[in-house]
Design a protein around this motif. Sequence first.
Motif, PDB file in Angstrom:
ATOM      1  N   ALA A  18       0.647  -1.187  -0.290  1.00 54.86           N
ATOM      2  CA  ALA A  18      -0.036  -0.036  -0.249  1.00 54.86           C
ATOM      3  C   ALA A  18       1.000   0.899   0.623  1.00 54.86           C
ATOM      4  N   SER A  19       2.265   1.404   0.493  1.00 58.34           N
ATOM      5  CA  SER A  19       2.890   2.382   0.446  1.00 58.34           C
ATOM      6  C   SER A  19       3.979   2.221  -0.183  1.00 58.34           C
ATOM      7  N   GLY A  20       3.953   1.234  -1.570  1.00 60.44           N
ATOM      8  CA  GLY A  20       5.248   0.851  -2.842  1.00 60.44           C
ATOM      9  C   GLY A  20       6.370  -0.316  -2.582  1.00 60.44           C
ATOM     10  N   ASP A  21       6.327  -0.974  -0.949  1.00 64.00           N
ATOM     11  CA  ASP A  21       7.307  -0.961  -0.615  1.00 64.00           C
ATOM     12  C   ASP A  21       6.734  -2.429  -1.134  1.00 64.00           C
ATOM     13  N   PHE A  22       8.009  -2.703  -1.940  1.00 66.19           N
ATOM     14  CA  PHE A  22       7.880  -4.351  -2.518  1.00 66.19           C
ATOM     15  C   PHE A  22       8.899  -5.413  -1.782  1.00 66.19           C
ATOM     16  N   ALA A  23       9.774  -5.132  -1.139  1.00 62.83           N
ATOM     17  CA  ALA A  23      10.714  -5.925  -0.234  1.00 62.83           C
ATOM     18  C   ALA A  23       9.553  -6.844   0.453  1.00 62.83           C
ATOM     19  N   PRO A  24       8.951  -6.565   1.409  1.00 65.48           N
ATOM     20  CA  PRO A  24       8.631  -8.025   1.916  1.00 65.48           C
ATOM     21  C   PRO A  24       7.972  -9.044   0.710  1.00 65.48           C
ATOM     22  N   PHE A  25       6.989  -8.340   0.380  1.00 61.53           N
ATOM     23  CA  PHE A  25       6.689  -9.660  -0.890  1.00 61.53           C
ATOM     24  C   PHE A  25       8.074 -10.232  -1.673  1.00 61.53           C
ATOM     25  N   ARG A  26       8.318  -9.641  -2.055  1.00 61.50           N
ATOM     26  CA  ARG A  26       9.441 -10.626  -2.260  1.00 61.50           C
ATOM     27  C   ARG A  26      10.215 -11.788  -1.324  1.00 61.50           C
ATOM     28  N   ALA A  27      10.788 -11.257  -0.029  1.00 65.79           N
ATOM     29  CA  ALA A  27      10.976 -11.854   0.863  1.00 65.79           C
ATOM     30  C   ALA A  27      10.064 -12.969   0.868  1.00 65.79           C
ATOM     31  N   CYS A  28       9.242 -13.327   1.124  1.00 67.36           N
ATOM     32  CA  CYS A  28       8.320 -14.058   1.141  1.00 67.36           C
ATOM     33  C   CYS A  28       7.849 -14.872   0.223  1.00 67.36           C
ATOM     34  N   ALA A  30       8.183 -17.990  -2.620  1.00 66.67           N
ATOM     35  CA  ALA A  30       9.291 -19.356  -1.382  1.00 66.67           C
ATOM     36  C   ALA A  30      10.226 -19.378  -3.663  1.00 66.67           C
ATOM     37  N   ASP A  31      11.649 -20.032  -3.748  1.00 68.37           N
ATOM     38  CA  ASP A  31      11.850 -19.989  -5.316  1.00 68.37           C
ATOM     39  C   ASP A  31      11.413 -20.710  -6.162  1.00 68.37           C
ATOM     40  N   ASP A  32      10.791 -21.866  -5.595  1.00 69.70           N
ATOM     41  CA  ASP A  32       9.821 -22.433  -6.560  1.00 69.70           C
ATOM     42  C   ASP A  32       8.061 -21.735  -6.468  1.00 69.70           C
ATOM     43  N   TYR A  47       3.632 -18.602 -14.327  1.00 77.09           N
ATOM     44  CA  TYR A  47       5.569 -17.901 -14.342  1.00 77.09           C
ATOM     45  C   TYR A  47       6.036 -18.903 -13.575  1.00 77.09           C
ATOM     46  N   VAL A  48       6.891 -19.868 -12.951  1.00 74.09           N
ATOM     47  CA  VAL A  48       7.134 -20.871 -12.296  1.00 74.09           C
ATOM     48  C   VAL A  48       9.034 -20.669 -12.018  1.00 74.09           C
ATOM     49  N   ARG A 113       6.053 -19.596   3.457  1.00 75.10           N
ATOM     50  CA  ARG A 113       6.590 -18.754   1.923  1.00 75.10           C
ATOM     51  C   ARG A 113       5.624 -19.035   0.828  1.00 75.10           C
ATOM     52  N   LEU A 114       5.644 -18.019   0.181  1.00 74.87           N
ATOM     53  CA  LEU A 114       4.460 -18.428  -0.937  1.00 74.87           C
ATOM     54  C   LEU A 114       5.013 -19.083  -1.619  1.00 74.87           C
ATOM     55  N   ARG A 115       4.078 -19.832  -2.251  1.00 72.59           N
ATOM     56  CA  ARG A 115       4.105 -21.154  -3.049  1.00 72.59           C
ATOM     57  C   ARG A 115       3.596 -20.972  -4.080  1.00 72.59           C
ATOM     58  N   GLU A 116       2.571 -21.059  -4.074  1.00 71.40           N
ATOM     59  CA  GLU A 116       1.341 -20.941  -5.135  1.00 71.40           C
ATOM     60  C   GLU A 116       0.506 -19.095  -5.445  1.00 71.40           C
ATOM     61  N   LEU A 117       0.265 -18.580  -6.477  1.00 66.27           N
ATOM     62  CA  LEU A 117      -0.809 -17.631  -6.773  1.00 66.27           C
ATOM     63  C   LEU A 117      -1.474 -17.476  -7.785  1.00 66.27           C
ATOM     64  N   THR A 118      -2.927 -17.496  -8.190  1.00 67.13           N
ATOM     65  CA  THR A 118      -4.006 -17.257  -8.603  1.00 67.13           C
ATOM     66  C   THR A 118      -3.690 -16.115  -8.770  1.00 67.13           C
TER      67      THR A 118
END
Length: 134
Positions: A18-28, A30-32, A47-48, A113-118
Amino acid sequence: MNIHDNKQQMQQVLTALASGDFAPFRACMADDLVWTVTGTTPLSRTYVGKADVLDHLLKPLAALLDGPFRMVTDRVTAEGDVVVVEGRGQNRLRDGRPYENTYCWVCRFEGGRLRELTEYMDTDLVARIFAATG
């Protein structure tokens, strides 16, 4: 992690977005991570892997925006390992046009970790934005 932990982690990510900070999203992520954009837009596909998501989905979108991606949350619901987010983008394109898409993200967490997002969104808006920018 339990339902509460997954929901709380996603809410922290969303507060940052909401404040334009993407870092926490990237951090959560998963690599896969597997991220599916529904519809028939130029971005619609599965996207895999975190690198694929960042390089081929989020980077092209960010290149069109005038500033960081921002999304405000309308609702967050959790059940089991799934967190569902309803939100609204509050963005502007580099050419000055508003880009205020609506989103529903169905997110599955595993091991914190975030593993899947639709991703469900206004696909017509995305198609028009990409058609206008070539």
